[in-house]
Design a protein around this motif. Structure first.
Motif, PDB file in Angstrom:
ATOM      1  N   UNK A   1      54.811  47.707  68.791  1.00 41.99           N
ATOM      2  CA  UNK A   1      55.198  46.438  69.407  1.00 41.99           C
ATOM      3  C   UNK A   1      56.719  46.369  69.357  1.00 41.99           C
ATOM      4  N   UNK A   2      57.333  45.827  70.388  1.00 42.38           N
ATOM      5  CA  UNK A   2      58.789  45.735  70.416  1.00 42.38           C
ATOM      6  C   UNK A   2      59.216  44.287  70.196  1.00 42.38           C
ATOM      7  N   UNK A   3      60.388  44.106  69.599  1.00 44.62           N
ATOM      8  CA  UNK A   3      60.861  42.771  69.246  1.00 44.62           C
ATOM      9  C   UNK A   3      61.251  41.952  70.473  1.00 44.62           C
ATOM     10  N   UNK A   4      61.989  42.574  71.392  1.00 41.61           N
ATOM     11  CA  UNK A   4      62.489  41.849  72.558  1.00 41.61           C
ATOM     12  C   UNK A   4      61.371  41.634  73.582  1.00 41.61           C
ATOM     13  N   UNK A   5      61.624  40.739  74.540  1.00 42.60           N
ATOM     14  CA  UNK A   5      60.665  40.527  75.632  1.00 42.60           C
ATOM     15  C   UNK A   5      60.752  41.707  76.594  1.00 42.60           C
ATOM     16  N   UNK A   6      59.657  42.435  76.758  1.00 45.75           N
ATOM     17  CA  UNK A   6      59.599  43.613  77.628  1.00 45.75           C
ATOM     18  C   UNK A   6      58.224  43.642  78.281  1.00 45.75           C
ATOM     19  N   UNK A   7      58.092  43.118  79.507  1.00 39.28           N
ATOM     20  CA  UNK A   7      56.772  42.988  80.143  1.00 39.28           C
ATOM     21  C   UNK A   7      55.920  44.258  80.098  1.00 39.28           C
ATOM     22  N   UNK A   8      56.524  45.417  80.379  1.00 36.77           N
ATOM     23  CA  UNK A   8      55.757  46.659  80.406  1.00 36.77           C
ATOM     24  C   UNK A   8      55.281  47.037  79.012  1.00 36.77           C
ATOM     25  N   UNK A   9      56.197  47.038  78.034  1.00 33.01           N
ATOM     26  CA  UNK A   9      55.834  47.398  76.668  1.00 33.01           C
ATOM     27  C   UNK A   9      54.870  46.371  76.066  1.00 33.01           C
ATOM     28  N   UNK A  10      55.097  45.105  76.374  1.00 31.30           N
ATOM     29  CA  UNK A  10      54.236  44.048  75.835  1.00 31.30           C
ATOM     30  C   UNK A  10      52.813  44.176  76.370  1.00 31.30           C
ATOM     31  N   UNK A  11      52.695  44.529  77.651  1.00 34.16           N
ATOM     32  CA  UNK A  11      51.364  44.697  78.258  1.00 34.16           C
ATOM     33  C   UNK A  11      50.626  45.855  77.590  1.00 34.16           C
ATOM     34  N   UNK A  12      51.346  46.944  77.326  1.00 32.42           N
ATOM     35  CA  UNK A  12      50.728  48.088  76.640  1.00 32.42           C
ATOM     36  C   UNK A  12      50.243  47.678  75.254  1.00 32.42           C
ATOM     37  N   UNK A  13      51.072  46.902  74.559  1.00 27.54           N
ATOM     38  CA  UNK A  13      50.702  46.460  73.212  1.00 27.54           C
ATOM     39  C   UNK A  13      49.470  45.566  73.242  1.00 27.54           C
TER      40      UNK A  13
ATOM     41  N   UNK B   1      43.720  44.705  72.053  1.00 25.55           N
ATOM     42  CA  UNK B   1      42.351  44.403  72.487  1.00 25.55           C
ATOM     43  C   UNK B   1      41.409  45.512  72.047  1.00 25.55           C
ATOM     44  N   UNK B   2      41.839  46.755  72.244  1.00 32.30           N
ATOM     45  CA  UNK B   2      41.030  47.912  71.866  1.00 32.30           C
ATOM     46  C   UNK B   2      40.718  47.908  70.369  1.00 32.30           C
ATOM     47  N   UNK B   3      41.745  47.654  69.546  1.00 29.60           N
ATOM     48  CA  UNK B   3      41.546  47.646  68.100  1.00 29.60           C
ATOM     49  C   UNK B   3      40.676  46.473  67.663  1.00 29.60           C
ATOM     50  N   UNK B   4      40.891  45.312  68.260  1.00 30.71           N
ATOM     51  CA  UNK B   4      40.105  44.133  67.888  1.00 30.71           C
ATOM     52  C   UNK B   4      38.635  44.291  68.263  1.00 30.71           C
ATOM     53  N   UNK B   5      38.368  44.951  69.378  1.00 30.38           N
ATOM     54  CA  UNK B   5      36.983  45.220  69.768  1.00 30.38           C
ATOM     55  C   UNK B   5      36.299  46.130  68.754  1.00 30.38           C
ATOM     56  N   UNK B   6      37.042  47.115  68.248  1.00 30.30           N
ATOM     57  CA  UNK B   6      36.487  48.035  67.245  1.00 30.30           C
ATOM     58  C   UNK B   6      36.152  47.297  65.952  1.00 30.30           C
ATOM     59  N   UNK B   7      37.065  46.445  65.516  1.00 27.54           N
ATOM     60  CA  UNK B   7      36.919  45.766  64.226  1.00 27.54           C
ATOM     61  C   UNK B   7      35.940  44.606  64.305  1.00 27.54           C
ATOM     62  N   UNK B   8      35.965  43.893  65.435  1.00 23.78           N
ATOM     63  CA  UNK B   8      35.165  42.681  65.628  1.00 23.78           C
ATOM     64  C   UNK B   8      35.364  41.703  64.473  1.00 23.78           C
TER      65      UNK B   8
ATOM     66  N   UNK C   1      45.792  38.745  73.571  1.00 23.78           N
ATOM     67  CA  UNK C   1      44.736  39.728  73.301  1.00 23.78           C
ATOM     68  C   UNK C   1      43.441  39.020  72.891  1.00 23.78           C
ATOM     69  N   UNK C   2      43.578  38.016  72.048  1.00 29.50           N
ATOM     70  CA  UNK C   2      42.412  37.234  71.615  1.00 29.50           C
ATOM     71  C   UNK C   2      41.722  36.583  72.807  1.00 29.50           C
ATOM     72  N   UNK C   3      42.498  36.000  73.700  1.00 32.92           N
ATOM     73  CA  UNK C   3      41.945  35.331  74.885  1.00 32.92           C
ATOM     74  C   UNK C   3      41.178  36.318  75.757  1.00 32.92           C
TER      75      UNK C   3
END
Length: 382
Positions: free
Chosen positions: A80-92, A97-104, A122-124
């Motif tokens: 995750x990057x500190x600054x606002x970065x639409x592309x990097x933020x979307x990847x994060x 979402x992927x990790x949260x689905x695994x953990x549930x 991601x939660x939404x």
């Protein structure tokens, strides 16, 4: 064992995921202590803890985290990057979402502004109802190193995301709690420190010159220019900055020593113990961990009168709060006396024991998770 404390609470086993991007400084110490508490054998039998973190901050690496955090918690490194970065933020967000689905998880706890934004999106997008908590660790809209328009933007983001996605704000300090209550449903669970291990470094000492110090990264938040101005104003004192940082060039006074990065915590606490007065020159704070560590070592504190500092320091009892550098002459004069410093220091330690013991405060967090999860379970049964 810590487990004995909770045997009467009729515990429900649940999964909790903590998400943090700002893993450095006091937040790093907070999470290291959190991992030790929730990774304890007794606690981990009843609550499975996962920490999703980014290691983009200076001096933080996966190797460091793996070596210092408890084996009783699950660690997931996610960029995750500190600054606002639409592309990097979307990847994060998609990785989250992927990790949260695994953990549930049953509970998602977001820490600091960036994780608060990414985590709630991601939660939404999970489309599954979870209990969400958010700890700002110092609201970004209170920063004074950014423009007024940026602060306004951060304020709009905080309020809008709370309104859109809900959740409970868990404030880390009393003033942050007062602000949080105006934004959304809020609870207070103060930051704290693990007192017994720090107390091992306490040794009475006598410096030939009054020695004033600070512990932390040399950044805009710590206001190194003010620290330097104070050192220039009091040339008969020794000053020490335990740490380093990108604004170290602002430290020019000849009576200031910069230690540089110290990776050995033993040396950090030994150096912190060697000072006479702790000087906190911050422009903004959540609830500063380093200040608490100094108080556990019985250091009287002189600190800027801001959110965070004023939630810890009792003026004219454990130290002094100041708004203007001209006030300091009187405060330093009072604290020149060994006996006065010792008296202030004992009161500082007592205040930490009463309010800022991390193990007591993590018990409150544990109970908060249990209470919210039980309430949700009862609601679903009806």
């Amino acid at each position: 064992m810590l487990y004995s404390t909770f045997t009467k609470l009729n515990l429900i086993i649940l999964k909790v995921v903590h998400i943090v991007e700002a893993l450095e400084g006091g937040v790093y110490t907070y999470f290291r202590d959190l991992s030790n508490f929730f990774g304890d054998d007794g606690i981990s039998k009843n609550i499975e803890t996962t920490i999703v973190y980014s290691s983009n901050r200076k001096g933080i690496s996966s190797e460091k985290v793996n070596s210092e955090f408890s084996n009783g918690v699950n660690l997931i490194h996610l960029n995750m990057v500190r600054e606002i970065s639409p592309f990097e933020d979307l990847k994060s967000i998609f990785k989250l979402i992927k990790e949260l689905k695994k953990i549930n998880p049953d509970v998602i706890h977001l820490h600091s502004s960036k994780a608060g934004v990414l985590g709630r999106i991601a939660y939404f997008l999970l489309f599954k109802k979870k209990k969400v908590f958010y700890t700002p660790h110092g609201y970004a809209f209170l920063r004074t190193d950014i423009s007024k328009s940026s602060r306004k933007l951060y304020s709009i983001i905080e309020k809008s995301f709370q309104r859109l996605f809900g959740g409970t704000i868990v404030a880390c300090g009393d003033t942050e709690f007062e602000i949080a209550k105006k934004i959304g449903p809020s609870k207070l669970v103060r930051n704290g420190v693990d007192i017994p291990p720090i107390r091992e470094y306490f040794l009475p000492h006598q410096n030939s010159k009054l020695t004033v110090g600070i512990l932390g990264r040399i950044t805009a938040a710590r206001n190194p220019k003010l620290f330097n101005d104070i050192a220039l104003k009091f040339p008969d004192f020794n000053f020490i900055w335990i740490g380093d940082g990108e604004l170290s060039h602002l430290i020019t006074s000849e009576n200031i020593k910069i230690t540089g990065w110290i990776m050995d915590k033993n040396i950090v606490f030994e150096t912190l113990n060697s000072i006479d007065i702790y000087l906190q020159t911050s422009l903004w704070e959540g609830l500063p961990i380093a200040l608490l560590e100094a108080m556990v070592l019985e250091k009287p504190v002189i600190a800027t009168n801001i959110i965070g500092n004023k939630d810890i320091v009792l003026h004219n009892k454990t130290g002094f709060l100041f708004d203007n550098i001209d006030e300091l002459e009187n405060y330093f004069e009072i604290l020149k006396e060994n006996k006065t410093r010792a008296d202030f220091g004992k009161k500082a330690l007592k205040r930490c024991e009463d309010l800022f013991d991390t193990n007591q405060n993590f018990k409150q967090l544990f109970a908060l998770y249990q209470e919210s999860f039980s309430a949700e379970a009862n609601k679903m049964q009806k």
